[in-house]
Design a protein around this motif. Structure first.
Motif, mmCIF file in Angstrom:
data_model
loop_
_atom_site.group_PDB
_atom_site.id
_atom_site.type_symbol
_atom_site.label_atom_id
_atom_site.label_comp_id
_atom_site.label_asym_id
_atom_site.label_seq_id
_atom_site.Cartn_x
_atom_site.Cartn_y
_atom_site.Cartn_z
ATOM 1 N N GLN A 63 0.485 7.595 -4.106
ATOM 2 C CA GLN A 63 -0.729 6.777 -4.171
ATOM 3 C C GLN A 63 -1.412 7.033 -5.508
ATOM 4 O O GLN A 63 -1.613 8.182 -5.885
ATOM 5 C CB GLN A 63 -1.685 7.150 -3.030
ATOM 6 C CG GLN A 63 -1.152 6.857 -1.646
ATOM 7 C CD GLN A 63 -1.054 5.373 -1.346
ATOM 8 O OE1 GLN A 63 -1.817 4.569 -1.912
ATOM 9 N NE2 GLN A 63 -0.126 4.996 -0.492
ATOM 10 N N LEU A 64 -1.755 5.957 -6.202
ATOM 11 C CA LEU A 64 -2.466 6.110 -7.462
ATOM 12 C C LEU A 64 -3.950 6.315 -7.163
ATOM 13 O O LEU A 64 -4.581 5.473 -6.531
ATOM 14 C CB LEU A 64 -2.256 4.882 -8.351
ATOM 15 C CG LEU A 64 -2.936 4.942 -9.717
ATOM 16 C CD1 LEU A 64 -2.491 6.157 -10.514
ATOM 17 C CD2 LEU A 64 -2.668 3.681 -10.506
ATOM 18 N N GLU B 259 2.254 11.424 -2.291
ATOM 19 C CA GLU B 259 2.852 10.277 -1.608
ATOM 20 C C GLU B 259 3.055 9.096 -2.557
ATOM 21 O O GLU B 259 3.508 8.040 -2.141
ATOM 22 C CB GLU B 259 1.936 9.815 -0.461
ATOM 23 C CG GLU B 259 1.448 10.902 0.454
ATOM 24 C CD GLU B 259 2.561 11.471 1.327
ATOM 25 O OE1 GLU B 259 3.521 10.723 1.602
ATOM 26 O OE2 GLU B 259 2.473 12.642 1.698
ATOM 27 N N VAL C 223 2.149 -7.343 6.999
ATOM 28 C CA VAL C 223 3.451 -6.817 6.589
ATOM 29 C C VAL C 223 3.715 -5.551 7.391
ATOM 30 O O VAL C 223 2.886 -4.650 7.434
ATOM 31 C CB VAL C 223 3.466 -6.489 5.075
ATOM 32 C CG1 VAL C 223 4.868 -6.062 4.641
ATOM 33 C CG2 VAL C 223 2.980 -7.674 4.260
ATOM 34 N N GLU C 224 4.858 -5.523 8.040
ATOM 35 C CA GLU C 224 5.243 -4.350 8.831
ATOM 36 C C GLU C 224 6.099 -3.442 7.954
ATOM 37 O O GLU C 224 7.166 -3.843 7.484
ATOM 38 C CB GLU C 224 6.035 -4.818 10.057
ATOM 39 C CG GLU C 224 6.073 -3.831 11.200
ATOM 40 C CD GLU C 224 4.692 -3.521 11.768
ATOM 41 O OE1 GLU C 224 4.415 -2.328 11.949
ATOM 42 O OE2 GLU C 224 3.898 -4.468 11.986
ATOM 43 N N TYR C 225 5.603 -2.247 7.694
ATOM 44 C CA TYR C 225 6.329 -1.311 6.827
ATOM 45 C C TYR C 225 6.839 -0.123 7.621
ATOM 46 O O TYR C 225 6.164 0.362 8.533
ATOM 47 C CB TYR C 225 5.411 -0.738 5.746
ATOM 48 C CG TYR C 225 4.888 -1.717 4.736
ATOM 49 C CD1 TYR C 225 5.678 -2.125 3.659
ATOM 50 C CD2 TYR C 225 3.585 -2.204 4.839
ATOM 51 C CE1 TYR C 225 5.176 -3.008 2.713
ATOM 52 C CE2 TYR C 225 3.081 -3.085 3.895
ATOM 53 C CZ TYR C 225 3.875 -3.490 2.837
ATOM 54 O OH TYR C 225 3.382 -4.342 1.899
ATOM 55 N N VAL D 241 -2.070 -1.074 -10.978
ATOM 56 C CA VAL D 241 -0.769 -0.892 -10.324
ATOM 57 C C VAL D 241 0.209 -2.036 -10.598
ATOM 58 O O VAL D 241 1.400 -1.903 -10.330
ATOM 59 C CB VAL D 241 -0.924 -0.706 -8.793
ATOM 60 C CG1 VAL D 241 -1.546 0.646 -8.495
ATOM 61 C CG2 VAL D 241 -1.740 -1.833 -8.178
ATOM 62 N N VAL E 21 3.422 1.621 -5.098
ATOM 63 C CA VAL E 21 2.144 1.070 -4.656
ATOM 64 C C VAL E 21 1.793 -0.083 -5.595
ATOM 65 O O VAL E 21 1.876 0.051 -6.809
ATOM 66 C CB VAL E 21 1.048 2.155 -4.700
ATOM 67 C CG1 VAL E 21 -0.333 1.538 -4.571
ATOM 68 C CG2 VAL E 21 1.282 3.192 -3.620
ATOM 69 N N PRO F 18 0.829 -1.213 0.000
ATOM 70 C CA PRO F 18 0.000 0.000 0.000
ATOM 71 C C PRO F 18 0.862 1.261 0.000
ATOM 72 O O PRO F 18 0.336 2.352 -0.089
ATOM 73 C CB PRO F 18 -0.777 -0.118 1.317
ATOM 74 C CG PRO F 18 0.133 -0.872 2.232
ATOM 75 C CD PRO F 18 0.987 -1.769 1.358
ATOM 76 N N HIS F 19 2.168 1.105 0.119
ATOM 77 C CA HIS F 19 3.072 2.261 0.189
ATOM 78 C C HIS F 19 3.845 2.417 -1.117
ATOM 79 O O HIS F 19 4.204 1.437 -1.754
ATOM 80 C CB HIS F 19 4.089 2.077 1.316
ATOM 81 C CG HIS F 19 3.474 2.062 2.675
ATOM 82 N ND1 HIS F 19 3.165 3.211 3.362
ATOM 83 C CD2 HIS F 19 3.089 1.032 3.465
ATOM 84 C CE1 HIS F 19 2.622 2.892 4.525
ATOM 85 N NE2 HIS F 19 2.554 1.575 4.618
ATOM 86 N N ASP G 140 -5.376 -10.651 2.659
ATOM 87 C CA ASP G 140 -5.643 -9.556 3.597
ATOM 88 C C ASP G 140 -5.059 -9.852 4.978
ATOM 89 O O ASP G 140 -4.845 -8.943 5.778
ATOM 90 C CB ASP G 140 -7.155 -9.337 3.747
ATOM 91 C CG ASP G 140 -7.747 -8.637 2.531
ATOM 92 O OD1 ASP G 140 -6.966 -8.099 1.732
ATOM 93 O OD2 ASP G 140 -8.984 -8.645 2.399
#
Lengths: 802, 161
Positions: A720-721, A718, A146-148, A300, A122, A60-61, A142
């Motif tokens: 993000q699309l 950031e 994941v630790e980002y 993406v 992303v 998501p980043h 889901d």
């Protein structure tokens, strides 16, 4: 003006007659009945009873460090069979090598199957979940925790090359993947004697190809190896890469690109992560695994295109002669560079267009950003180059008070100046040397189509409507090598199998290749069965891209069919007791003496008894094939049967050309732009099937107009699309596209036997330039400058407020 | 995305400060909040269920209050992530004592407090990809619901006193 390539090649009138019967005609497409009645086979149609389904965990980043991945909750979900991360793949995770390296790609960075340590856009794949069905796979995806650690993202071309920009890759200074500088002539010298110098900055933003069918991969462990179905444009090349990657013998990996619902470039990119992940999972689990990209992830997970910013300067003589052009541009490569710098090279080499440009200075930097990877999309850099050059032609016209067409005419390369060497090296590493064309004739035809349009526009304007006209010319490199091959085989049934290694995504290959072969073999069109994209049927090939299938495969089919026809005449001559040159292939039979146009020969009912030869004046082609493959005795005619495989490898690309014009109306209150009329004059050399060429043009224009007025991928700061649905990313609808009016000229290419130049991308290439010019004309009372594409009603309205 | 605004409570600054620093109140007032557990001083583990356009999901993460200057100002920091992406909110809240209302029924005026907020909201993943067009509206709605609920809490306290 049209050169008859057959005469130039000095071929027999006999062959010309048979071929002439089908090349240049527009029979209905052979594939339509199958596709329209639901009998096509797309990747998602492939089913196996024990098939597993995969879903991809995506970042998501736009830029983040991966601090940990916990798959335990996902694995605990009933129905989940496996969850893989980069560590599970080991050396198979990558990074994959850059597909097309180049000396000026100083810092190439390939994709990996799954992100290691960092995510760079992303949607980047982080883990793969395999489960008994897709619903469970999605739920489990889901649950992968994941630790980002989010990092600042490099977003936007200018921002990414700013001194303080976050770095997408460690060790790539200033995010510059590649730096390319070329000079033809001496721009600085000519600049010193300039009558007029014009400068402008042009921007083309990002878009997505949006094929109707998203990507998909199925891998089935079968026999000793693996059968894969992939929605790809390059099945043979992908098989070679995957076999090497997994250290499998190529013969144990069969790769099929079945029916593919649109490619447009992104599906030629390889290897995509899922193309490695799915076979990996299938081999590990010893079960068939399917992954079908959903529409949202397509935005993406599949490559984008089109982002460039050009700073351009032109040097012009008092009479409007273009003396020199300089451009310095930035190209957004996205997070990786698997396709190298092919796109900006194509932009740089397409920019000169149909004009005598003798002093040309071009420099670009390919820039990494924290956005999805960029690779080719229909046009592949060509629209940018054309946008820049055609906009500057309009600027010159305006500055000197000349008509736009007049400036162009003063600068055209003339018909007697071919071959015209631009002085550049094209994307295929061969000289960017125009083989043929007639640009003044394109202009003549376009002007003829526009007769009456000026009056229409004047009337509309007198009525207070904001209507304008714009035009654009282009020359595009098409049909690059290195080669394609075709195997043609006549079965004893009389049916002809034509196998090629390229994939097909709706280009009508089943019809056009059949036309080429049927003409040579003198059989009915529906007796020819084309097989595409199956490595088991044809194991050599490169792929369908760069408007190359008709040029490469078409000519290979022609050569292979000729070889089979020659063999058929040789065998038939022995059976009919005549010389091969006396044999004519026609109506599915081999004839001697010729029945002067009569129908069935007397007494020739299929297989003639040996003793009756002298009375037989023809044989079915299938019978000839059967006789060439005896059960006893010896092979009298070399290899068995009627079969040949031939390859066509051109020395360089061909250079089709065209001229477009549009009439566009802007709504005074809303800034909404509507294309009222659209005109295309097109030269792709010999047309195998004019209807198919028209279809290519129509589709291309629709995509081009979408790219000019509707389609824009928007990122926030950031990375993000923000446009990942068709409610936000607008595709053209039927109501957005007018009836497209087309005309053709034919200057055949001397570079291949059939004189073909390629047509796949033509429609899309000048649309940006044409729409921009028409908008400026429509909005002349505001004296707006359109130097960015795409442009939406908000932006047009904004320009109208000044 | 920047989300800024203000909300006026009909109460004194200290009362409003206490209210908005009470985890019980925060947990009750935050729309969709399923859990708000203190993990350290001014730090809470939170679980919130929110639907944004077509993307409905549960978010888990932390809520922290820092840089406290009671009763005038504090910084709120929320970091949540879930199946449909992440939400990060950071920003200052200022508590300003307002002029007492003009006496209506002859009694002394009611004190008021203006709470001004200016938050930087970052949203990523599917929730941003699909929901961005309604993001601003949803954020305003959530904030509005929160303050309305807080105001109701305040009113309830007032009547309980």
């Amino acid at each position: 003006m049209s050169v008859d390539v057959r005469e130039r090649r000095g071929e027999g009138a006999e062959a010309a007659r048979s071929r002439g019967a089908l090349i240049g005609q527009s029979p209905r497409r052979l594939e339509d009945a199958r596709l329209l009645t639901g009998r096509g086979l797309f990747v998602d149609d492939v089913q196996r009873p024990d098939m597993l389904h995969a879903a991809v965990v995506r970042s998501p980043h736009a830029h983040a460090r991966i601090q940990g991945i916990d798959v335990s909750a996902a694995l605990a979900l009933p129905g989940v069979v496996a969850v893989y991360t980069a560590a599970d793949l080991g050396h198979l995770n990558g990074p994959f090598s850059v597909l097309i390296p180049h000396d000026d790609l100083q810092h190439g960075r390939g994709l990996s199957a799954l992100a290691v340590e960092k995510v760079r856009h992303v949607g980047e794949a982080v883990a793969l979940v395999v489960a008994s069905d897709r619903y469970i796979a999605e739920d489990a995806a889901d649950m992968v925790a994941v630790e980002y650690e989010p990092l600042p993202a490099a977003v936007g071309l200018e921002a990414a090359v700013a001194p303080d920009a976050p770095l997408v890759h460690d060790g790539v200074p200033s995010n510059v993947a590649g730096h390319y500088v070329r000079n033809v002539g001496d721009y600085e010298a000519v600049r010193r004697q300039a009558h007029l110098i014009l400068k402008e900055r042009f921007r083309v933003d990002r878009g997505a190809a949006s094929p109707m069918e998203t990507r998909g991969v199925v891998a089935i462990p079968e026999g000793r190896g693996l059968t894969m179905y992939v929605s790809t444009q390059a099945p043979v090349a992908l098989r070679a890469w995957l076999a090497a990657w997994f250290d499998l013998p190529e013969m144990e990996l069969r790769l099929i690109a079945p029916d593919v619902g649109g490619g447009f470039g992104p599906k030629v990119m390889m290897m995509y992560p899922e193309e490695v992940l799915v076979p990996f999972a299938a081999m590990r689990l010893k079960r068939p695994v399917k992954w079908i990209e959903d529409r949202r992830e397509h935005f993406v997970a599949t490559t984008h295109e089109r982002e460039q910013v050009h700073d351009v300067e032109v040097v012009v003589g008092a009479d409007g002669t273009l003396l020199g052009l300089k451009t310095n541009f930035l190209y957004d490569s996205g997070a990786y560079s698997p396709y190298g710098i092919q796109i900006p090279i194509i932009s740089a080499t397409t920019l000169p267009g149909p004009y005598r440009l003798r002093n040309y200075s071009v420099e670009f930097r390919a820039v990494y950003t924290n956005t999805p990877t960029v690779a080719v999309y229909r046009g592949a850099g060509r629209p940018h180059g054309v946008f820049v050059m055609e906009r500057m032609m309009d600027r010159i016209a305006e500055a000197l008070g000349l008509a736009p067409m007049e400036v162009r005419r003063r600068n055209f390369i003339q018909p007697d100046q071919f071959p015209w060497d631009t002085g550049l090296i094209y994307q295929d590493w061969a000289p960017c040397k125009y083989d043929s064309g007639d640009y003044p004739a394109l202009a003549d035809r376009l002007e003829r189509m526009l007769v009456g349009v000026a009056d229409e526009v004047a009337q509309a304007r007198a009525a207070g409507r904001l209507v304008g006209v714009g035009m654009g010319f282009y020359v595009e490199g098409a049909g690059p090598g290195p080669y394609e091959g075709v195997r043609v085989r006549v079965e004893p049934s009389g049916k002809v199998q034509v196998a090629t290694g390229v994939g097909t995504q709706g280009q009508s290959h089943f019809t056009t290749l059949a036309q080429v072969v049927a003409g040579e073999l003198g059989v009915a069109l529906d007796q020819v069965h084309v097989v595409t994209g199956d490595t088991a049927a044809m194991g050599w090939g490169i792929g369908t891209f760069a408007s190359r299938a008709a040029v490469l495969v078409g000519n290979a089919a022609y050569l292979a069919a000729q070889a089979v026809a020659e063999k058929a005449r040789t065998v038939a001559a022995a059976l009919l007791e005549c010389t091969p040159s006396e044999v004519e292939l026609r109506g599915g039979r081999a004839w001697v003496g010729g029945p002067a146009g009569a129908g069935e020969p007397a007494g020739a009912g299929g297989s003639a008894p040996a003793g009756a030869r002298e009375t037989v004046r023809s044989l079915p082609l299938g019978e000839v094939a059967r006789r060439a493959n005896p059960l006893r005795g010896t092979l009298a005619f070399g290899e068995p049967g009627l079969e040949a495989t031939k390859f066509f490898s051109p020395q360089q690309s061909t250079f089709p050309s065209g001229a477009h014009a549009a009439v566009v109306e802007v709504d005074r209150g809303t800034g909404f732009a509507k294309v009222l009329r659209y005109f295309v004059v097109h030269d792709c050399g010999t047309m195998i099937n004019p209807m198919v060429v028209e279809g290519q043009i129509h589709g291309g224009v629709a995509q081009g107009l979408g790219g000019a007025l509707l389609e824009k991928l928007v990122f926030d700061e950031e990375g993000q699309l923000l446009t990942t649905t068709f409610a936000d990313y607008l595709l053209p609808l039927a109501t957005d596209i007018p009836a497209i009016e087309t005309d053709h000229i034919t200057t055949t290419s001397p570079l291949n036997p059939l004189g073909i130049k390629g047509a796949g991308e033509a429609g899309v290439i000048p649309c940006h330039a044409v729409v921009a010019a028409a908008l400026e004309d429509a909005l002349r009372e505001w004296q707006v400058r359109i130097s960015e594409m795409p442009i939406n009603p908000c932006r047009i309205w904004e320009l109208m407020q000044r | 995305m920047q989300v800024a605004g203000e909300f006026v409570f009909q109460a004194g600054r200290d009362a409003v400060w206490q209210l908005l620093n009470d985890p019980e109140v925060l947990g009750r007032c935050l729309p969709g909040c399923e859990q708000l557990v203190p993990v350290a001083e001014d730090r809470y583990a939170a679980k919130v269920r929110v639907g944004l356009a077509a993307v409905k999901g549960t978010y888990e993460g932390s809520l922290a209050v820092t840089d406290k200057q009671a009763p005038a100002a504090m910084t709120l920091r929320i970091d949540m992530k879930g199946t449909t992406g992440f939400v990060a909110i950071a920003g200052r809240m200022l508590f300003e004592a307002g002029e007492p209302d003009a006496p209506a029924g002859g009694e002394g005026g009611v004190a008021s407090t203006r709470v001004a907020y200016d938050w930087d909201v970052k949203v990523g993943g599917p929730v941003a990809m699909v929901g961005q067009r309604v993001l601003g509206g949803v954020a305003k709605w959530i904030i509005g619901e929160f303050f309305a609920a807080a105001k109701a809490e305040l009113a309830a306290r007032g009547s309980a006193v």
